[in-house]
Design a protein around this motif. Structure first.
Motif, PDB file in Angstrom:
ATOM      1  N   UNK A   1      33.613  48.213  47.626  1.00 54.93           N
ATOM      2  CA  UNK A   1      34.696  48.770  46.823  1.00 54.93           C
ATOM      3  C   UNK A   1      34.916  47.893  45.595  1.00 54.93           C
ATOM      4  N   UNK A   2      35.384  48.539  44.517  1.00 50.73           N
ATOM      5  CA  UNK A   2      35.747  47.792  43.318  1.00 50.73           C
ATOM      6  C   UNK A   2      37.248  47.515  43.365  1.00 50.73           C
ATOM      7  N   UNK A   3      37.603  46.220  43.369  1.00 54.94           N
ATOM      8  CA  UNK A   3      39.004  45.822  43.513  1.00 54.94           C
ATOM      9  C   UNK A   3      39.417  44.901  42.377  1.00 54.94           C
ATOM     10  N   UNK A   4      40.706  44.925  42.091  1.00 52.10           N
ATOM     11  CA  UNK A   4      41.280  44.005  41.110  1.00 52.10           C
ATOM     12  C   UNK A   4      41.949  42.844  41.845  1.00 52.10           C
ATOM     13  N   UNK A   5      41.647  41.613  41.429  1.00 47.66           N
ATOM     14  CA  UNK A   5      42.261  40.420  42.007  1.00 47.66           C
ATOM     15  C   UNK A   5      43.054  39.703  40.918  1.00 47.66           C
ATOM     16  N   UNK A   6      44.333  39.472  41.182  1.00 48.08           N
ATOM     17  CA  UNK A   6      45.153  38.701  40.238  1.00 48.08           C
ATOM     18  C   UNK A   6      44.757  37.230  40.322  1.00 48.08           C
ATOM     19  N   UNK A   7      44.692  36.573  39.165  1.00 44.53           N
ATOM     20  CA  UNK A   7      44.357  35.147  39.166  1.00 44.53           C
ATOM     21  C   UNK A   7      45.420  34.318  39.880  1.00 44.53           C
ATOM     22  N   UNK A   8      46.651  34.848  40.004  1.00 47.71           N
ATOM     23  CA  UNK A   8      47.714  34.117  40.683  1.00 47.71           C
ATOM     24  C   UNK A   8      47.479  33.998  42.183  1.00 47.71           C
ATOM     25  N   UNK A   9      46.578  34.828  42.753  1.00 43.22           N
ATOM     26  CA  UNK A   9      46.298  34.738  44.181  1.00 43.22           C
ATOM     27  C   UNK A   9      44.978  34.013  44.466  1.00 43.22           C
ATOM     28  N   UNK A  10      44.364  33.450  43.427  1.00 46.23           N
ATOM     29  CA  UNK A  10      43.042  32.834  43.555  1.00 46.23           C
ATOM     30  C   UNK A  10      43.135  31.325  43.331  1.00 46.23           C
ATOM     31  N   UNK A  11      42.362  30.568  44.135  1.00 47.14           N
ATOM     32  CA  UNK A  11      42.215  29.126  43.894  1.00 47.14           C
ATOM     33  C   UNK A  11      41.117  28.883  42.859  1.00 47.14           C
ATOM     34  N   UNK A  12      39.942  29.443  43.114  1.00 48.15           N
ATOM     35  CA  UNK A  12      38.831  29.258  42.181  1.00 48.15           C
ATOM     36  C   UNK A  12      37.825  30.382  42.352  1.00 48.15           C
ATOM     37  N   UNK A  13      36.958  30.506  41.339  1.00 49.14           N
ATOM     38  CA  UNK A  13      35.868  31.480  41.362  1.00 49.14           C
ATOM     39  C   UNK A  13      34.576  30.741  41.016  1.00 49.14           C
ATOM     40  N   UNK A  14      33.548  30.883  41.849  1.00 51.57           N
ATOM     41  CA  UNK A  14      32.243  30.278  41.558  1.00 51.57           C
ATOM     42  C   UNK A  14      31.266  31.386  41.162  1.00 51.57           C
ATOM     43  N   UNK A  15      30.580  31.182  40.022  1.00 53.37           N
ATOM     44  CA  UNK A  15      29.638  32.167  39.499  1.00 53.37           C
ATOM     45  C   UNK A  15      28.213  31.690  39.746  1.00 53.37           C
TER      46      UNK A  15
END
Length: 747
Positions: free
Chosen positions: A39-53
């Motif tokens: 599924x394609x979902x939207x994640x708010x940055x306020x609920x995230x610690x970090x993102x690794x690419x």
């Protein structure tokens, strides 16, 4: 091809997927195709610690000079990251993981990190910023060599470095560089000296920041600026900052004082807070837990934080009225019917009701009130709140009718009373801590017609006993009362209406005789004044622990002196008199208007006149009258006229006892003026008026004969008693108060 990524949420969950659209500087969300659900979902940055690419996304590849940092997230993971000069985004920053083969590009959200720090030691930063020059380093080393033969200076300097690791910097294991290491790295001290400091430290140690400032090497601002640079925090000047009301409301004064922080702004869910200890990780943790906001720490000097707390918390004025004004709009939208069931009104905003009641309690304490009266009007009439200040009720606030029920329920909850019971009176107490002081409010809820409930809160601020000489007793009464207290056994009564200071007087008497050789028990309801050396007991009628029961227990506990808060019934009075006849000194209070009336009242209650007269040492009646403000009172011009008026009144009471009337030369009449200190009234505080009837043989004989109150008063006056009005007139002659106030409280 879509860029693969791994998201670490603040909850600890991990999500794999791929970006479905580009990620830009100003974005606050990520659009991700989740691998597991497709599924394609939207994640708010306020609920995230970090993102690794997996690969650096197009458009966010960092350029410019990189700085190596250590970053720890709220999820507890620590990373070593190279951060480019242009890696800052609106909601976080970009970096490259060191020593990783895949998913090396990482984006940290500002709200998801616990701390970040520059890899350079603070000493190096101090030098790089030009705060510590080579010449200053050499001067410090030279000074240290000069003091080395005593060993004291080096021990203090290096002990401070060790102390800094505990007190100011608090470097945890993940904060590898302790201040001792920083000093070594910057060349201020040697490793050998650091090790020697562990053995040489003794006595009170200064913090390293204080030492550096004392030596003139750096200022506090320079040290904090270096630490702010190291931990990637903003350095702010609080003297130029005006905090928002939302931020001030998010952190209580107590929390701000305890953590030594100051709130600046609240933007969305991010609370910006200034600290003077940027390396103390527990500050951010405590703020996140206490406020439930994401916290952005900035750095400011400790003196600025203390000044800001004092300015914006302790000097905030009209806080109750400000809150009431903010509630007016909502209150006006509610329609109240005649004799409506107030329980339907409990859906008002809880936070506002809680804040309002708390502020009223504190406001009353600040204004010196002894009681707070909550008086609900009928129907749509407002709730009137009055304070009793210096013995008089003054209107303080009016609250819209729509909040009457909610405020009554809030008071009941705070006093641990039954909120469902609205037909019977209830009594309880509220304990409140304010500025390191415990305040106690005795609560009385009384049902009124129309389904309303009135509440009266008596403020019992924890206090200490006054010395006997500071109770306002004139020399005539002070000498006679002190003589009574020297007796080994007997009974001493202090009488007067509620709120006349009877308990304060008895505690002063106890303090006068409180020695190591005496065992003193007190039974009180409630315990208003505490003092060392006394065994104080709180009675509890709900469980059958009454004054009489406490008195019986005391007599089995080998006492020398007993104080009973109040002789409320014949049983307590009888036991107290018997105790005074069996070798104990007994103190108690009674609600009567004068000293002779107290003796007559006890006989009418069934006390044996022979036992009571044998036990009686003295009865002290008292009242409180308003005192002239010492800041603005002025000497009255018509001194002779006022003296003649007072002398005539004294002669009318004392009869032919001319010796009690002082000479005109001794008189000094003052008059009320009014100033800011007294609120323009001319009066500030209260003074006690006393009437002391000593248990002389003549007085005891009269009590045994069962004489009436008027005859007993005349006999007591022949024995040297001054009536309350006489004592008050004497204090008018001394300039403590005026005739108007005496006539208000004395017949």
């Amino acid at each position: 091809m879509m860029n693969e990524l791994m998201i670490k949420l603040k909850t600890g969950d991990e999500i794999k997927g791929a970006l479905t659209r580009s990620f830009k500087y100003q974005d606050t969300e990520l659009e991700v195709l989740v691998e597991e659900s497709k599924e394609t979902l939207l994640f708010s940055l306020d609920e995230i610690c970090y993102v690794r690419f997996l690969n650096a996304p197009v458009g966010i590849v960092g350029t410019g000079k990189e700085a190596v940092e250590e970053v720890q997230t709220l999820a507890g993971e620590t990373f070593r990251v190279a951060v480019p000069g242009n890696g800052k985004f609106l909601k976080g920053f970009l970096g490259t993981l060191q020593g990783e083969e895949s998913y090396r590009t990482i984006f940290f959200t500002d709200s998801g990190i616990r701390y970040r720090q520059d890899d350079r030691h603070t000493g190096q930063i101090l030098q790089d910023q030009g705060y510590v020059s080579t010449e200053k380093v050499e001067a410090a080393l030279k000074l240290q060599e000069e003091q080395a033969h005593r060993g004291e200076e080096a021990a203090i300097l290096l002990a401070d470095a060790v102390d800094e690791g505990e007190m100011h910097v608090k470097m945890h294991e993940m904060h590898h560089a302790r201040v001792g290491d920083i000093l070594v790295e910057s060349g201020l001290v040697t490793r050998e000296q650091v090790e020697a400091a562990f053995k040489g430290q003794k006595g009170k140690k200064l913090q390293v920041g204080e030492l550096l400032i004392m030596k003139g090497l750096i200022t506090e601002e320079q040290l904090l600026s270096a630490l702010a640079t190291k931990f990637r925090l903003r350095f702010v000047d609080l003297e130029t900052v005006i905090p928002s009301d939302a931020a001030l409301n998010a952190i209580s004064e107590g929390l701000a004082t305890r953590l030594k922080v100051f709130p600046i702004s609240l933007e969305g869910r991010t609370l910006v807070v200034a600290t003077c200890a940027p390396t103390d990780l527990t500050i951010g943790d405590n703020l996140r837990f206490s406020t439930n906001f994401a916290t952005e720490l900035v750095v400011a000097p400790s003196r600025q934080i203390a000044a800001a707390i004092d300015k914006y918390y302790r000097n905030r004025v009209e806080t109750v009225d400000t809150l009431l004004n903010s509630m007016k709009g909502e209150a006006e939208t509610v329609t109240i019917e005649e004799e409506v069931d107030d329980s339907r009104l409990l859906f008002e905003p809880d936070s506002k009701i809680i804040s309002l009641v708390n502020r009223i309690l504190i406001d009353a304490y600040r204004r010196g009130a002894s009681d707070i009266h909550f008086e609900p009007g009928i129907g749509t009439e407002p709730l009137n709140i009055r304070y009793r200040v210096d013995g008089e009720c003054v209107s303080a606030h009016k609250v819209a009718a729509s909040y009457k029920g909610a405020i009554a329920v809030r008071i009941k909850i705070m006093a641990d009373l039954n909120i469902a019971e609205r037909r019977r009176p209830q009594s309880g107490k509220i304990l409140l801590r304010y500025r390191q002081q415990m305040l106690e409010y005795r609560v009385e809820i009384t049902p009124m017609v129309g389904g309303r409930e009135g509440a009266v809160l008596r403020l019992l601020a924890a206090s200490k006993p006054l010395p006997l000489g500071g109770m306002g007793l004139l020399p005539h009464n002070l000498e006679r009362f002190a003589g009574i207290l020297e007796k080994p056994h007997g009974i001493v009564l202090c009488v007067g209406p509620t709120g006349s200071g009877k308990t304060t007087t008895l505690h002063s008497a106890l303090g006068h005789i409180n020695t190591q050789e005496r065992k003193i028990w007190t039974a009180e309801d409630p315990v208003e004044i505490t003092q060392a050396g006394l065994c104080q007991v709180q009675v509890n009628a709900k469980i059958g622990f009454t004054f009489a029961e406490a008195l019986r227990s005391f007599l089995r506990a080998d006492p020398d002196v007993i104080m009973i808060g109040e002789m409320r019934d014949a049983e307590t009075s009888k036991i107290a008199i018997e105790a005074s006849l069996t070798g104990h000194l007994v103190f108690s209070t009674l609600h009567t208007n004068s000293a002779p009336e107290a003796a007559v009242r006890l006989i009418e209650m069934g006390m044996d006149p022979f036992n009571f007269s044998d036990a009686l040492l003295g009865i002290l009646a008292q009242r409180l009258a308003k005192k002239l403000c010492p800041h603005c009172r002025k000497e009255a011009r018509d001194q002779r006229q006022r003296y003649d008026e007072v002398a005539a009144s004294l002669k009318q009471i004392a009869g032919e006892r001319d010796e009690v009337i002082p000479d005109f030369k001794e008189a000094k009449f003052m008059k009320a003026v009014g100033c800011d200190e007294c609120g323009g009234t001319g009066y500030k505080g209260r003074i006690a008026l006393h009437e002391l009837m000593v248990g002389t043989e003549t007085v005891k004989t009269a009590i045994r004969r069962g004489v009436g109150m008027d005859e007993l008063r005349a006999i007591a006056m022949d024995e040297g008693m001054w009536t309350l009005k006489m004592d008050g007139l004497m204090k008018v002659l001394r300039g403590d108060t005026d005739l108007e106030q005496i006539l208000k409280v004395c017949m």
